[in-house]
Design a protein around this motif. Sequence first.
Motif, PDB file in Angstrom:
ATOM      1  N   LYS A 118       0.148  10.694   4.903  1.00 52.08           N
ATOM      2  CA  LYS A 118      -0.291  11.321   3.832  1.00 52.08           C
ATOM      3  C   LYS A 118       0.934  11.252   2.766  1.00 52.08           C
ATOM      4  O   LYS A 118       2.093  10.784   3.343  1.00 52.08           O
ATOM      5  CB  LYS A 118      -0.541  12.778   4.038  1.00 52.08           C
ATOM      6  CG  LYS A 118       0.817  13.755   3.982  1.00 52.08           C
ATOM      7  CD  LYS A 118       0.189  14.987   3.908  1.00 52.08           C
ATOM      8  CE  LYS A 118       1.471  16.109   4.088  1.00 52.08           C
ATOM      9  NZ  LYS A 118       2.415  15.679   2.865  1.00 52.08           N
ATOM     10  N   PRO A 119       0.829  11.002   1.529  1.00 52.40           N
ATOM     11  CA  PRO A 119       1.634  10.903   0.779  1.00 52.40           C
ATOM     12  C   PRO A 119       2.868  12.068   0.743  1.00 52.40           C
ATOM     13  O   PRO A 119       2.659  13.256   0.931  1.00 52.40           O
ATOM     14  CB  PRO A 119       0.963  11.244  -0.874  1.00 52.40           C
ATOM     15  CG  PRO A 119      -0.307  10.655  -0.614  1.00 52.40           C
ATOM     16  CD  PRO A 119      -0.685  11.406   0.899  1.00 52.40           C
ATOM     17  N   ARG A 120       3.867  11.603   0.808  1.00 52.44           N
ATOM     18  CA  ARG A 120       5.252  12.597   1.264  1.00 52.44           C
ATOM     19  C   ARG A 120       5.360  13.619   0.162  1.00 52.44           C
ATOM     20  O   ARG A 120       6.081  14.596   0.427  1.00 52.44           O
ATOM     21  CB  ARG A 120       6.450  11.792   1.532  1.00 52.44           C
ATOM     22  CG  ARG A 120       6.842  10.832   0.349  1.00 52.44           C
ATOM     23  CD  ARG A 120       8.328  10.452   0.624  1.00 52.44           C
ATOM     24  NE  ARG A 120       8.834   9.684  -0.557  1.00 52.44           N
ATOM     25  CZ  ARG A 120       8.639   8.250  -0.905  1.00 52.44           C
ATOM     26  NH1 ARG A 120       7.758   7.875   0.023  1.00 52.44           N
ATOM     27  NH2 ARG A 120       9.004   7.514  -2.005  1.00 52.44           N
ATOM     28  N   ASN A 121       4.794  13.365  -1.047  1.00 54.16           N
ATOM     29  CA  ASN A 121       5.054  14.329  -2.111  1.00 54.16           C
ATOM     30  C   ASN A 121       4.035  15.482  -2.347  1.00 54.16           C
ATOM     31  O   ASN A 121       3.922  15.898  -3.394  1.00 54.16           O
ATOM     32  CB  ASN A 121       5.458  13.707  -3.512  1.00 54.16           C
ATOM     33  CG  ASN A 121       4.353  12.728  -3.995  1.00 54.16           C
ATOM     34  OD1 ASN A 121       3.664  12.120  -3.226  1.00 54.16           O
ATOM     35  ND2 ASN A 121       4.536  12.303  -5.153  1.00 54.16           N
ATOM     36  N   MET A 278      -3.708   3.802   1.935  1.00 55.04           N
ATOM     37  CA  MET A 278      -2.305   3.403   1.567  1.00 55.04           C
ATOM     38  C   MET A 278      -2.073   3.216   0.265  1.00 55.04           C
ATOM     39  O   MET A 278      -1.045   3.205  -0.452  1.00 55.04           O
ATOM     40  CB  MET A 278      -1.951   2.373   2.751  1.00 55.04           C
ATOM     41  CG  MET A 278      -2.035   2.571   4.173  1.00 55.04           C
ATOM     42  SD  MET A 278      -1.183   1.484   5.172  1.00 55.04           S
ATOM     43  CE  MET A 278      -2.676   0.347   5.365  1.00 55.04           C
ATOM     44  N   VAL A 279      -3.091   2.336  -0.413  1.00 53.91           N
ATOM     45  CA  VAL A 279      -2.867   2.286  -1.804  1.00 53.91           C
ATOM     46  C   VAL A 279      -2.679   3.481  -2.837  1.00 53.91           C
ATOM     47  O   VAL A 279      -1.955   3.597  -3.574  1.00 53.91           O
ATOM     48  CB  VAL A 279      -4.079   1.090  -2.542  1.00 53.91           C
ATOM     49  CG1 VAL A 279      -4.084   1.336  -3.953  1.00 53.91           C
ATOM     50  CG2 VAL A 279      -4.150  -0.076  -1.876  1.00 53.91           C
ATOM     51  N   MET A 280      -3.692   4.419  -2.390  1.00 51.93           N
ATOM     52  CA  MET A 280      -3.514   5.732  -2.990  1.00 51.93           C
ATOM     53  C   MET A 280      -2.145   6.456  -2.617  1.00 51.93           C
ATOM     54  O   MET A 280      -1.353   6.986  -3.654  1.00 51.93           O
ATOM     55  CB  MET A 280      -4.622   6.576  -2.602  1.00 51.93           C
ATOM     56  CG  MET A 280      -6.290   6.160  -3.157  1.00 51.93           C
ATOM     57  SD  MET A 280      -6.244   5.996  -4.992  1.00 51.93           S
ATOM     58  CE  MET A 280      -5.903   7.810  -5.428  1.00 51.93           C
ATOM     59  N   LYS A 281      -1.744   6.275  -1.452  1.00 54.21           N
ATOM     60  CA  LYS A 281      -0.469   6.890  -1.385  1.00 54.21           C
ATOM     61  C   LYS A 281       0.532   6.206  -2.034  1.00 54.21           C
ATOM     62  O   LYS A 281       1.407   7.121  -2.637  1.00 54.21           O
ATOM     63  CB  LYS A 281      -0.179   6.571   0.277  1.00 54.21           C
ATOM     64  CG  LYS A 281       1.130   7.314   0.757  1.00 54.21           C
ATOM     65  CD  LYS A 281       1.186   6.818   2.143  1.00 54.21           C
ATOM     66  CE  LYS A 281       2.645   7.323   2.973  1.00 54.21           C
ATOM     67  NZ  LYS A 281       3.896   6.674   2.305  1.00 54.21           N
ATOM     68  N   GLU A 282       0.683   5.175  -2.278  1.00 56.31           N
ATOM     69  CA  GLU A 282       1.653   4.394  -3.115  1.00 56.31           C
ATOM     70  C   GLU A 282       1.419   4.964  -4.594  1.00 56.31           C
ATOM     71  O   GLU A 282       2.523   5.282  -5.074  1.00 56.31           O
ATOM     72  CB  GLU A 282       1.698   3.046  -2.996  1.00 56.31           C
ATOM     73  CG  GLU A 282       1.717   2.135  -1.762  1.00 56.31           C
ATOM     74  CD  GLU A 282       1.856   0.802  -1.691  1.00 56.31           C
ATOM     75  OE1 GLU A 282       1.320   0.344  -2.995  1.00 56.31           O
ATOM     76  OE2 GLU A 282       1.802   0.203  -0.574  1.00 56.31           O
ATOM     77  N   LEU A 283       0.437   4.904  -5.051  1.00 54.20           N
ATOM     78  CA  LEU A 283       0.030   5.252  -6.447  1.00 54.20           C
ATOM     79  C   LEU A 283       0.623   6.748  -6.775  1.00 54.20           C
ATOM     80  O   LEU A 283       0.942   7.076  -7.855  1.00 54.20           O
ATOM     81  CB  LEU A 283      -1.096   5.125  -6.877  1.00 54.20           C
ATOM     82  CG  LEU A 283      -1.910   4.011  -7.169  1.00 54.20           C
ATOM     83  CD1 LEU A 283      -3.449   4.070  -7.355  1.00 54.20           C
ATOM     84  CD2 LEU A 283      -1.220   3.037  -8.371  1.00 54.20           C
ATOM     85  N   ILE A 284       0.197   7.673  -5.671  1.00 58.79           N
ATOM     86  CA  ILE A 284       0.821   8.881  -5.936  1.00 58.79           C
ATOM     87  C   ILE A 284       2.148   9.259  -5.709  1.00 58.79           C
ATOM     88  O   ILE A 284       2.866   9.733  -6.619  1.00 58.79           O
ATOM     89  CB  ILE A 284      -0.039   9.834  -4.801  1.00 58.79           C
ATOM     90  CG1 ILE A 284      -1.439   9.968  -5.036  1.00 58.79           C
ATOM     91  CG2 ILE A 284       0.656  11.469  -4.331  1.00 58.79           C
ATOM     92  CD1 ILE A 284      -2.161  10.468  -3.849  1.00 58.79           C
ATOM     93  N   GLU A 285       2.797   8.533  -4.916  1.00 62.55           N
ATOM     94  CA  GLU A 285       4.217   8.562  -4.682  1.00 62.55           C
ATOM     95  C   GLU A 285       4.932   7.943  -5.614  1.00 62.55           C
ATOM     96  O   GLU A 285       6.094   8.380  -6.171  1.00 62.55           O
ATOM     97  CB  GLU A 285       4.571   7.987  -3.371  1.00 62.55           C
ATOM     98  CG  GLU A 285       4.164   8.820  -2.059  1.00 62.55           C
ATOM     99  CD  GLU A 285       4.537   8.105  -0.689  1.00 62.55           C
ATOM    100  OE1 GLU A 285       4.528   8.818   0.291  1.00 62.55           O
ATOM    101  OE2 GLU A 285       4.985   6.968  -0.739  1.00 62.55           O
ATOM    102  N   GLU A 286       4.563   7.227  -6.408  1.00 56.08           N
ATOM    103  CA  GLU A 286       5.041   6.269  -7.531  1.00 56.08           C
ATOM    104  C   GLU A 286       4.938   7.193  -8.710  1.00 56.08           C
ATOM    105  O   GLU A 286       5.802   7.050  -9.954  1.00 56.08           O
ATOM    106  CB  GLU A 286       4.373   5.051  -7.933  1.00 56.08           C
ATOM    107  CG  GLU A 286       4.927   4.008  -6.982  1.00 56.08           C
ATOM    108  CD  GLU A 286       4.089   2.841  -6.937  1.00 56.08           C
ATOM    109  OE1 GLU A 286       3.030   2.942  -7.932  1.00 56.08           O
ATOM    110  OE2 GLU A 286       4.334   1.949  -6.441  1.00 56.08           O
TER     111      GLU A 286
END
Length: 322
Positions: A118-121, A278-286
């Motif tokens: 999951k997104p860490r943030n 994983m793409v959504m995780k990157e967008l969210i963490e960015e």
Amino acid sequence: MKAILSEKYGTPDTLKLSEIAIPTPQPDQVLVKIHASSINFGNLVLLTGKPLPARFVFGLMKPKYPIPGGDMAGTVEAIGEKVTRFQVGDEVYGDLSSSGWSAFAEYVAVDEKSLAIKPRNLSFTEAAAVPMAGITALQAIRDKGMVRAGQEVLIHGASGGVGTFAVQIAKAFGAEVTAVVSTRNVDIVKSLGADHVIDYQKEDFGNYEHTYDVIIGVNGSQSISTYKRKLKENGKFIHVGGAENQMYQTMMLGSWLSKIGKKKFITFLQRANQQDLMVMKELIEEGQVKPVIDRTYFLSEIHEAFRYFEKGHSQGKVIITI
């Protein structure tokens, strides 16, 4: 463990909070302690058995999947001997719609391909809002709409679960975004980055002369002819949700229009996809995308949660905490 069981199609009152055994993971499965889930349109179909063609997938006479719930976020409790992607203690999220559903429960045993870290943030509650709605928006915009920087995108029904993600993802792809919402939702879509907002309670976007490269139909009951007028010469209309008559128009009339002209009309259903998680995780963490949560209910309040969701006026997602 506690779980919500759906034994027959009907209203939210048919759902039962029950005690059942904790599942044992198979060699390629992960046992997850679920902290939160959320309600999506697919859950409503599982509950009601409508529209009727959906019963060929979800069960003709009664629900094929006894524990509804697709989105989940939780902690890995155990892993099968063939699992390679996760370890006990990992915080994960996922879409279980292609692997037996079962997210309205305290535990689930699921194929590791249905999960991602999951997104860490995000908290578990926030992460549970993402999988189905976020990936629906991502696949509609990226794969079906093929949205590129500089294009003009209109999102009809931009304030719900899919719509709030669609606004942000289209902006992340560099598009100029117009959101169509009701008066009470104008501020929320502006806060998500919408460049233009049309309040459908005050004005009809069909009367505007402006046209768009891509229109995402998340909600509403506009006719295909209206969307056709609002598309640019090579534009695309992507039907994600809304009134049933709009869905059937897109499937039948839209298919014919797509063959005889340059404008394309596409009926779209999302597919669970680990890579897209994983793409959504990157967008969210960015910081480019964030979930919008309207209300949170306990598992024991599932009936009230569905009654609220059925009204169709939620701002973002309705969450079930487990």
